[in-house]
Design a protein around this motif. Sequence first.
Motif, mmCIF file in Angstrom:
data_model
loop_
_atom_site.group_PDB
_atom_site.id
_atom_site.type_symbol
_atom_site.label_atom_id
_atom_site.label_comp_id
_atom_site.label_asym_id
_atom_site.label_seq_id
_atom_site.Cartn_x
_atom_site.Cartn_y
_atom_site.Cartn_z
ATOM 1 N N LEU A 187 0.835 -1.190 0.000
ATOM 2 C CA LEU A 187 0.000 0.000 0.000
ATOM 3 C C LEU A 187 0.877 1.250 0.000
ATOM 4 N N ARG A 188 0.441 2.296 -0.697
ATOM 5 C CA ARG A 188 1.229 3.532 -0.777
ATOM 6 C C ARG A 188 1.373 4.214 0.576
ATOM 7 N N THR A 189 0.300 4.243 1.361
ATOM 8 C CA THR A 189 0.288 5.036 2.594
ATOM 9 C C THR A 189 0.394 4.167 3.848
ATOM 10 N N ASP A 190 0.773 2.918 3.684
ATOM 11 C CA ASP A 190 0.773 1.971 4.789
ATOM 12 C C ASP A 190 2.083 1.193 4.773
ATOM 13 N N THR A 191 2.452 0.640 5.936
ATOM 14 C CA THR A 191 3.662 -0.183 5.991
ATOM 15 C C THR A 191 3.420 -1.590 5.450
ATOM 16 N N HIS A 192 2.167 -1.985 5.246
ATOM 17 C CA HIS A 192 1.830 -3.374 4.979
ATOM 18 C C HIS A 192 1.644 -3.676 3.494
ATOM 19 N N TRP A 193 1.635 -4.976 3.225
ATOM 20 C CA TRP A 193 1.349 -5.405 1.862
ATOM 21 C C TRP A 193 -0.149 -5.368 1.591
ATOM 22 N N THR A 194 -0.484 -5.473 0.330
ATOM 23 C CA THR A 194 -1.883 -5.554 -0.087
ATOM 24 C C THR A 194 -2.335 -7.013 -0.024
ATOM 25 N N PRO A 195 -3.637 -7.270 -0.110
ATOM 26 C CA PRO A 195 -4.080 -8.665 -0.215
ATOM 27 C C PRO A 195 -3.460 -9.382 -1.415
ATOM 28 N N GLN A 196 -3.207 -8.631 -2.500
ATOM 29 C CA GLN A 196 -2.549 -9.244 -3.660
ATOM 30 C C GLN A 196 -1.113 -9.642 -3.331
ATOM 31 N N ALA A 231 -11.814 2.816 0.519
ATOM 32 C CA ALA A 231 -10.682 3.728 0.661
ATOM 33 C C ALA A 231 -9.960 3.421 1.973
ATOM 34 N N HIS A 232 -8.653 3.404 1.920
ATOM 35 C CA HIS A 232 -7.854 3.039 3.099
ATOM 36 C C HIS A 232 -6.774 4.083 3.334
ATOM 37 N N GLN A 233 -6.888 4.820 4.438
ATOM 38 C CA GLN A 233 -5.818 5.721 4.864
ATOM 39 C C GLN A 233 -4.850 4.913 5.704
ATOM 40 N N PRO A 251 -1.829 12.521 1.234
ATOM 41 C CA PRO A 251 -1.828 11.708 0.006
ATOM 42 C C PRO A 251 -3.170 11.017 -0.165
ATOM 43 N N SER A 252 -3.574 10.835 -1.389
ATOM 44 C CA SER A 252 -4.863 10.193 -1.638
ATOM 45 C C SER A 252 -4.884 8.802 -1.019
ATOM 46 N N ALA A 253 -6.054 8.402 -0.579
ATOM 47 C CA ALA A 253 -6.200 7.114 0.104
ATOM 48 C C ALA A 253 -5.924 5.965 -0.860
ATOM 49 N N ASP A 254 -5.422 4.869 -0.309
ATOM 50 C CA ASP A 254 -5.274 3.651 -1.096
ATOM 51 C C ASP A 254 -6.639 3.041 -1.374
#
Length: 376
Positions: A187-196, A231-233, A251-254
Motif C-alpha cells: 500500500l502507498r500510505t501503509d507499511t503493509h502489503w496488499t491482499p494481492q 478507501a484506506h488511509q 496523500p490520496s487514500a489507497d
Amino acid sequence: MNRPVTTLYVALFSLLLVPTSLLALGGLADYKQPDEPRVLDGSLAKSVERHYDEHFPLKQVGINLWAALEYLAFGEGRAGLVIGQDGWLYSDEEFDPVAGGQRQLRDNLELIRGVQQRLAQQDVHLLLAIVPAKSRLYPEHAGAHRPSALQRSLYPRFHRAVRDAGIAAPDLLGPLQAGKQQAPMFLRTDTHWTPQGAEVAARALSEVVRSAVPLRGEPQEFVTEPLETRAHQGDLTRFLPLGPLFEGLLPSADSLQLRQTHAVGDGGDALFAEADLPVALVGTSYSANPAWNFAGALRQHLQRDLANHAEEGGGPLVPMLKYLQSEELKNNPPQLVIWEFPERYLPMGNDLSEFDPQWLAALRGGEQRTLAAASR
C-alpha cells in the motif's frame, strides 16, 4: 538547513506560538487547585500542566498548521515517517541506521536459531517467511531517500544466515517483484502489503511446503472471494497530523479490496473448530490483520486449515516466544510453523521483559555461533 531558512522557520513558529499561548493564559482562570497541593513532589505542576493541555485553545489548529508548514515547506512529517514521491509514504525504520544494530542483529539471529531447535525437538518444521521491506520492493518512489548501509544489506544477510543454519526461508522478493507488474504488492500510505501481495507470498511459500513437508490429512478446498473495495488511509498517515483542517493535503487514500477465504461446503465457524491442525502461522500484523488475508491465502494454497498465532504491534519475536511456551504447542504440535518476519525487525531491539531471562539465555545458547558467524 541554511541560516535564512532556519530564521524563517523559527519566525513562523513564533508567530504561531505567541498568540495561541496568550489565549491559553485565559484558560488558567478556571483552574482549580487540588485539595492538598504538593509542590515538592511535582503533583501541583502536573495538575496545572494537565489542565493547560486540556484547555489549550486552538490546540488542534496549531498542530494542523505546524504539520502543514513542515509538509509543504520542507517535505517532512513527524519522526518515524519518510515522505517519498507520488503520494508514497515509508517507515523510517527501513532507512535509518539502528543504534547497536549489529549487536541486536546477532542477538535476534541467535533467538531464531533457538526457536528452530526447540521446534525440532517436537518434530516441528520451521519455515521462515522473510518479508522484504517496502523500500526494497518500491525504491522508485522513495525520491532522494536511500536506506543506510545496514538496511541495504539486511535482506541478503538474513537469508544467508538462516540458510547456513539450515533454516528454510524461500525468497519472496522475486515473486513480489514479478507480481507488482500486475497489481500493487504494498500500500502507498501503509507499511503493509496488499491482499494481492499477501497472496503472492502465500503461493510462493506453499510451493516450497508441498515439495518439502507432506502435510497430514486430506487436502481441503478453500476459495477466496472478493468483498467490498474501500478507501484506506494507511497507518503512516498518522505521522502527518493534517486533519481535520488540512486533510486535503494528505496523500490520496489507497484503494483496498477486501478478501475472505472459506472452506468449500463449510458452514462457517466449523472452519476453525478442528483441533488437529497441521500448520501454525506466527508473525506480525502482516499475518494478524484480516484486511490482508494472508492466513486465508495460505489456507487456499496449502489446501489445509491452520492456526493463526500472529499478533499486531509486538514485532515477530514476542508472538513466537509466546507460542513456544503455549499449551497448544506442548500438547498438540503442528507439523509446520510458518514464521512471518519482516526484514526491518532483524536489527531492532525487543521488549522481552515478560519472559524469564534464564529461559531466553538457554534459547540463545544452542547453536548460536553458527548464525553469529554467518551474519558477519
